[in-house]
Write an enzyme that holds these catalytic residues in place. Structure first.
Site, PDB file in Angstrom:
ATOM      1  N   HIS A 139       1.067  -7.668   2.659  1.00 32.97           N
ATOM      2  CA  HIS A 139       1.042  -6.658   3.717  1.00 32.97           C
ATOM      3  C   HIS A 139       2.126  -6.926   4.766  1.00 32.97           C
ATOM      4  CE1 HIS A 139      -2.484  -4.470   2.337  1.00 32.97           C
ATOM      5  NE2 HIS A 139      -3.072  -5.627   2.105  1.00 32.97           N
ATOM      6  N   ASP A 179       6.224  -6.174   0.410  1.00 36.37           N
ATOM      7  CA  ASP A 179       5.562  -5.073  -0.289  1.00 36.37           C
ATOM      8  C   ASP A 179       6.579  -4.163  -0.984  1.00 36.37           C
ATOM      9  OD1 ASP A 179       3.248  -6.128   0.640  1.00 36.37           O
ATOM     10  OD2 ASP A 179       2.709  -4.460   1.951  1.00 36.37           O
ATOM     11  N   GLU A 239       4.642  -1.130   8.333  1.00 35.24           N
ATOM     12  CA  GLU A 239       3.347  -1.627   8.796  1.00 35.24           C
ATOM     13  C   GLU A 239       3.103  -1.058  10.184  1.00 35.24           C
ATOM     14  OE1 GLU A 239       1.214  -3.391   7.030  1.00 35.24           O
ATOM     15  OE2 GLU A 239       2.584  -3.527   5.326  1.00 35.24           O
ATOM     16  N   ASP A 299       8.865   0.181   3.158  1.00 30.32           N
ATOM     17  CA  ASP A 299       7.457   0.122   3.538  1.00 30.32           C
ATOM     18  C   ASP A 299       7.388  -0.106   5.043  1.00 30.32           C
ATOM     19  OD1 ASP A 299       4.483  -0.270   2.697  1.00 30.32           O
ATOM     20  OD2 ASP A 299       4.906  -2.023   3.936  1.00 30.32           O
TER      21      ASP A 299
END
Length: 297
Positions: free
Chosen positions: A157, A162, A18, A16
């Site tokens: 988040h 995540d 960000e 993941d």
């Protein structure tokens, strides 16, 4: 090398990223990368890696991260590109909505530093898989919604958290789908909104009893309205007088016949003083009595 390559192709990496909010030009900057290496036979985590990434423009960091100081001291993407490439290249990629968001962001980041992006052996986008197999029973299929549905926790988040949550969500969904395929009848009764419950069955009992209740026969009224009888003209003797019994039959006809001359003599004066009668509709009393007896039976 071939053995190592085959092993990498069988491994799954959940990852993941960000990012900052998109710029006016529609570009994102990576702020964090996190990944876990998962054994496909046991679906357990065997390795992990995560790092913050310092973007070229720190003014955009406050929109997504509150710890701006940690981002300011983090390495740039060029400094961690080799590690990220080694984790991803040649393995099966897995993540939530990675085909539309995470994969394009990584390719853009590698293109910005003039390096080729890693290539996957396959891609498992859990958003597409769940939309096709699990359906929208949990809601909008966002990771936070799915985590709440299965009681896993609140989405943080952060990339590594995540990625781990993504693995747990897939485990829960796979378990539910396995049970539904193995015990379809029981799982359908337990999961459908229209399942029969004690409350719904109790509420539907009066309606079912009403459907099976025999219909009551209705008796039509045997009333036959009589024809209107016109009022006698002036000077015409009135012949409808006299008493009647409970069945509507006249009584005392003998007395009425014997007194007929006297009544005829006094009739003109009495009739001349009375106003003319209006036609009336009369229902004989014996008909009402007969119908009442029929109802009482």
């Amino acid at each position: 090398m071939n053995g190592c390559g085959n092993r990498r192709m069988s491994e799954i990496v959940f990852f993941d990223v960000e990012t900052t909010a998109p710029s006016p030009a529609g570009r994102w900057c990576l702020l964090e990368f996190g990944a876990i290496l998962v054994c496909p036979r046991k679906l357990v985590e065997v390795a992990s890696y995560d790092t913050l990434i310092r973007p070229g423009d720190l003014s955009a960091v406050s929109r997504r991260f509150t710890d701006v100081e940690a981002i300011a001291s983090a390495p740039t993407f060029r400094e961690v590109a080799d590690k990220i490439f080694d984790i991803l290249d040649g393995r099966v990629w897995a993540g939530h909505n990675i085909q539309r968001f995470d994969c394009p962001r990584l390719r853009e980041a590698f293109a910005d530093i003039g390096r080729p992006a890693p290539e996957p052996a396959g891609v498992i986008d859990s958003l597409n898989v769940l939309a096709a197999e699990f359906g929208r029973r949990a809601g909008d299929l966002k990771m936070a919604t799915l985590a709440t549905y299965f009681g896993i926790g609140k989405q943080k988040h952060r990339s590594l958290d995540d990625a781990r949550m993504n693995l747990e969500v897939l485990k829960h969904c796979a378990t539910v789908l396995l049970l539904e395929s193995s015990l379809p009848h029981a799982m359908q009764l337990a999961g459908r909104d229209g399942a029969v419950t004690r409350r719904s069955s109790t509420a539907s009992a009066p309606a079912a009893a009403h459907r099976h209740r025999p219909a009551m026969s209705q008796t039509k009224l045997p009333f036959t309205p009589m024809k209107a009888v016109p009022a006698p003209a002036a000077g015409t003797p009135h012949k409808s007088g006299g008493k009647r019994d409970s069945l509507g039959k006249p009584v005392g006809r003998a007395n009425a016949t014997s007194n007929k001359p006297a009544a005829e003599a006094a009739a003109p004066a009495a009739l001349s003083a009375r106003p003319p009668r209006r036609p009336t509709v009369v229902t004989p009393f014996h008909m009402i009595l007969r119908h009442s007896r029929a109802i009482l039976r």
